[in-house]
Enzyme design. Structure first.
Site, PDB file in Angstrom:
ATOM      1  N   ARG A  64       0.829  -1.220   0.000  1.00 47.51           N
ATOM      2  CA  ARG A  64       0.000   0.000   0.000  1.00 47.51           C
ATOM      3  C   ARG A  64       0.855   1.257   0.000  1.00 47.51           C
ATOM      4  O   ARG A  64       0.421   2.318  -0.447  1.00 47.51           O
ATOM      5  CB  ARG A  64      -0.972  -0.032   1.181  1.00 47.51           C
ATOM      6  CG  ARG A  64      -2.169  -0.923   0.883  1.00 47.51           C
ATOM      7  CD  ARG A  64      -2.867  -1.388   2.122  1.00 47.51           C
ATOM      8  NE  ARG A  64      -2.217  -2.554   2.691  1.00 47.51           N
ATOM      9  CZ  ARG A  64      -2.348  -2.947   3.931  1.00 47.51           C
ATOM     10  NH1 ARG A  64      -3.083  -2.268   4.766  1.00 47.51           N
ATOM     11  NH2 ARG A  64      -1.727  -4.033   4.354  1.00 47.51           N
ATOM     12  N   GLU A 101       4.886 -10.553  15.026  1.00 45.62           N
ATOM     13  CA  GLU A 101       4.359 -11.101  16.280  1.00 45.62           C
ATOM     14  C   GLU A 101       4.890 -12.526  16.479  1.00 45.62           C
ATOM     15  O   GLU A 101       5.330 -12.898  17.561  1.00 45.62           O
ATOM     16  CB  GLU A 101       2.832 -11.070  16.241  1.00 45.62           C
ATOM     17  CG  GLU A 101       2.215 -11.288  17.592  1.00 45.62           C
ATOM     18  CD  GLU A 101       0.695 -11.198  17.535  1.00 45.62           C
ATOM     19  OE1 GLU A 101       0.157 -10.811  16.476  1.00 45.62           O
ATOM     20  OE2 GLU A 101       0.064 -11.542  18.538  1.00 45.62           O
TER      21      GLU A 101
END
Ligand code: AMP
Length: 181
Positions: A64, A101
């Protein structure tokens, strides 16, 4: 200064619950990009602090950051440098690992895209933990470039990424904040 002409950027960002996995609130900018006023307002707001800021290149982070960064580079009249996921760039690259994560990911930049002393504006859609933008900053600095600032449409301040980037000496410019992660 505000170039939005009253346009509420945040209202056009869609939240999709539990994507890509349970518990994540995905902040989806496709609804902002699809609105002709929204896309223009977002690009104008991202770039205006740097209109006279002596930027040499705009670097965008896949994917993006390419849409927004390409438009910002065009508006500033500067070149665009892509920072891509590992294995996508055809030339000689330098890479930087960063923490996810669970596990580690790598982004890369063409080794010859930025030269010593070049002043770079970094663009992505969103800053969360700052891992991605931090790794991109390292790549630009390893290339000899200076990260003048990093600009994002969305900040998730509870995740602390913008502050982490500021602690690395990068100015951070964001347009909308959302609570939580
Ligand atoms: P981070 O490295 O944690 O700052 O994450 C930033 C990158 O992950 C950006 O490229 C974002 O597009 C993406 N990202 C992280 N969290 C979200 C979220 N809640 N919604 C949409 N994109 C996200």
């Amino acid at each position: 200064m505000d170039l939005r002409n009253g346009f509420d950027i945040k209202r056009y960002i869609r939240t999709i619950e539990d994507y890509p996995k349970p518990g994540i609130q995905f902040r989806d900018i496709t609804t902002l990009l699809a609105n002709m006023h929204g896309f223009r307002a977002a690009v104008d707001e991202l770039m205006w602090p740097f209109l006279s800021g002596g930027i040499d290149y705009v670097a965008g982070i896949e994917a993006r950051g390419f849409i927004l960064g390409g438009a910002v580079a065009h508006e500033l009249g500067r070149g665009f440098v892509p920072i891509r996921k590992k294995g996508k760039l055809p030339g000689k690259v330098i890479g930087q690992d960063y923490q996810l994560e669970y596990g580690v990911d790598t982004i890369e930049i063409h080794a010859d895209s930025i030269s010593a002393g070049d002043r770079v504006l970094l663009i992505d859609d969103l800053i969360a933990t700052g891992g991605t933008a931090g790794a991109a900053t390292e790549l630009i600095r390893q290339s000899g470039g200076e990260v003048v600032a990093a600009a994002f449409v969305i900040d998730l301040p509870d995740l602390g990424g913008a502050d982490r980037l500021r602690n690395k000496g990068v100015k951070v410019h964001t347009l909308a904040e959302f609570e939580g992660d």
